[in-house]
Write a protein that holds these residues in place. Structure first.
Motif, mmCIF file in Angstrom:
data_model
loop_
_atom_site.group_PDB
_atom_site.id
_atom_site.type_symbol
_atom_site.label_atom_id
_atom_site.label_comp_id
_atom_site.label_asym_id
_atom_site.label_seq_id
_atom_site.Cartn_x
_atom_site.Cartn_y
_atom_site.Cartn_z
ATOM 1 N N VAL A 213 0.850 -1.189 0.000
ATOM 2 C CA VAL A 213 0.000 0.000 0.000
ATOM 3 C C VAL A 213 0.885 1.238 0.000
ATOM 4 O O VAL A 213 1.672 1.459 0.926
ATOM 5 N N VAL A 214 0.757 2.038 -1.051
ATOM 6 C CA VAL A 214 1.466 3.322 -1.158
ATOM 7 C C VAL A 214 0.531 4.421 -0.655
ATOM 8 O O VAL A 214 -0.563 4.605 -1.181
ATOM 9 N N SER A 215 0.966 5.157 0.349
ATOM 10 C CA SER A 215 0.094 6.191 0.927
ATOM 11 C C SER A 215 -0.020 7.423 0.046
ATOM 12 O O SER A 215 -0.993 8.163 0.146
ATOM 13 N N GLY A 216 0.990 7.669 -0.795
ATOM 14 C CA GLY A 216 0.992 8.893 -1.588
ATOM 15 C C GLY A 216 1.253 10.140 -0.770
ATOM 16 O O GLY A 216 0.920 11.252 -1.190
ATOM 17 N N ASP A 217 1.884 9.985 0.406
ATOM 18 C CA ASP A 217 2.065 11.143 1.286
ATOM 19 C C ASP A 217 3.287 11.978 0.950
ATOM 20 O O ASP A 217 3.421 13.099 1.444
ATOM 21 N N ALA A 218 4.191 11.465 0.119
ATOM 22 C CA ALA A 218 5.407 12.224 -0.185
ATOM 23 C C ALA A 218 5.068 13.522 -0.903
ATOM 24 O O ALA A 218 4.492 13.505 -1.992
ATOM 25 N N PHE A 219 5.404 14.637 -0.257
ATOM 26 C CA PHE A 219 5.166 15.990 -0.765
ATOM 27 C C PHE A 219 3.676 16.328 -0.892
ATOM 28 O O PHE A 219 3.316 17.360 -1.470
ATOM 29 N N ALA A 220 2.794 15.500 -0.353
ATOM 30 C CA ALA A 220 1.358 15.765 -0.417
ATOM 31 C C ALA A 220 0.969 16.836 0.598
ATOM 32 O O ALA A 220 1.542 16.920 1.684
ATOM 33 N N THR A 221 -0.019 17.632 0.249
ATOM 34 C CA THR A 221 -0.543 18.632 1.176
ATOM 35 C C THR A 221 -2.010 18.373 1.526
ATOM 36 O O THR A 221 -2.559 19.035 2.398
#
Length: 285
Positions: A213-221
């Motif tokens: 599961v990739v959270s997609g949180d990198a650099f996400a706002t």
């Protein structure tokens, strides 16, 4: 590991995590006791579970735990800092996220932190605080955060003959910071690896860890988008990859305040990576 904010298929090149254990501490070393935590130096835990070597003795790869009805899930957090980012830290950039760690503690959620040795050098008190808390386990994310494979999100590439030493240097940094029991798990910077990297680390005698599961949180706002992506992806036995770096993942802590209660409402139990590996290896804990 820093990855762009987008959903993508997990592949061998971009989705696998590796593991390495240096000789700086045997896997069975007990947690040190510290105020406020129930760990006791007199209680020696069993050796952390690892998988058997892969074909030709390559470092084995772990992606997720068994898809059993008891609905366990492991949240993992990368504490990223690249070797050449010291000047940025000195100028005030925050590569740590103590509020996120406090949130996990507040919710009593166990977690695995994949830490770079450079991060431990920069934040030794925080590394020690995490490493001595039995709620968490510290695993290796390399020392330098250089890529172990070419063409990995623009990261500098680690030469093959330096890979093992870089991983061992990270374990030495953890020990210097006061982490008493770093786990025999390694996450490749950027999630990038190949057969050459697996072979280079095989002599260290550890298990490689993947995620599903990739959270997609990198650099996400957008914390809601991060939470939604995690909640849509989790299945029993899942390993979720997230980050505990304020500058690179500013929305993660807020997302956790949605993710944790929702998964608990769905009947999930949070565990460390070591428990999932133990189940996969036939060691029920």
């Amino acid at each position: 590991m820093i990855i762009p904010v987008r959903r993508f298929a997990v592949t061998c090149a971009l989705g696998t995590l590796g593991v390495a254990l240096a000789a700086c501490g045997a896997p069975g070393t007990p947690h040190a006791a510290r105020p406020g935590h129930p760990a006791s130096a007199s209680a020696a835990p069993s050796r952390p579970p690892t998988l058997a070597p892969g074909p030709a003795g390559l470092t084995p790869v772990f992606k997720n735990g068994p898809r059993t009805p008891d609905k366990t899930v492991a949240l993992t957090f990368d504490a990223d800092m690249t070797a050449d980012q010291g000047a940025r830290a000195a100028a005030g950039e925050h590569f740590d996220n103590p509020k996120l760690i406090a949130t996990l503690r507040g919710f009593k959620v166990p977690a695995t932190v994949f830490m770079t040795g450079r991060w431990a050098d920069e934040y030794p008190e925080e590394a020690r605080d995490i490493g001595q808390d039995p709620q968490f386990e510290v695993a290796n994310h390399s020392y330098s955060h250089y890529a172990f494979k070419d063409d990995c999100y623009g990261l500098p590439t680690m030469p093959e003959d330096k890979m093992r030493a870089d991983v061992e240097r990270a374990y030495a940094a953890f020990k210097k910071a006061g982490v008493p029991h770093a786990m025999p798990y390694f996450r490749f910077p950027g999630g990038c690896y190949d057969r050459t990297a697996l072979r280079a680390l095989s002599a260290v005698g550890v298990t490689a860890v993947q995620w599903d599961v990739v959270s997609g949180d990198a650099f996400a706002t957008d914390a809601d988008a991060v939470a939604r992506q995690v909640l849509e992806g989790v299945r029993p036995g899942s390993v979720v990859v997230m980050h505990c770096t304020r500058s690179a993942a500013p929305a993660t802590e807020k997302a956790l305040r949605t993710i944790i209660p929702e998964l608990r409402e769905q009947g999930y139990r949070f565990v460390k990576v070591s428990e999932l590996i133990g189940r996969a290896a036939g060691r029920h804990r």
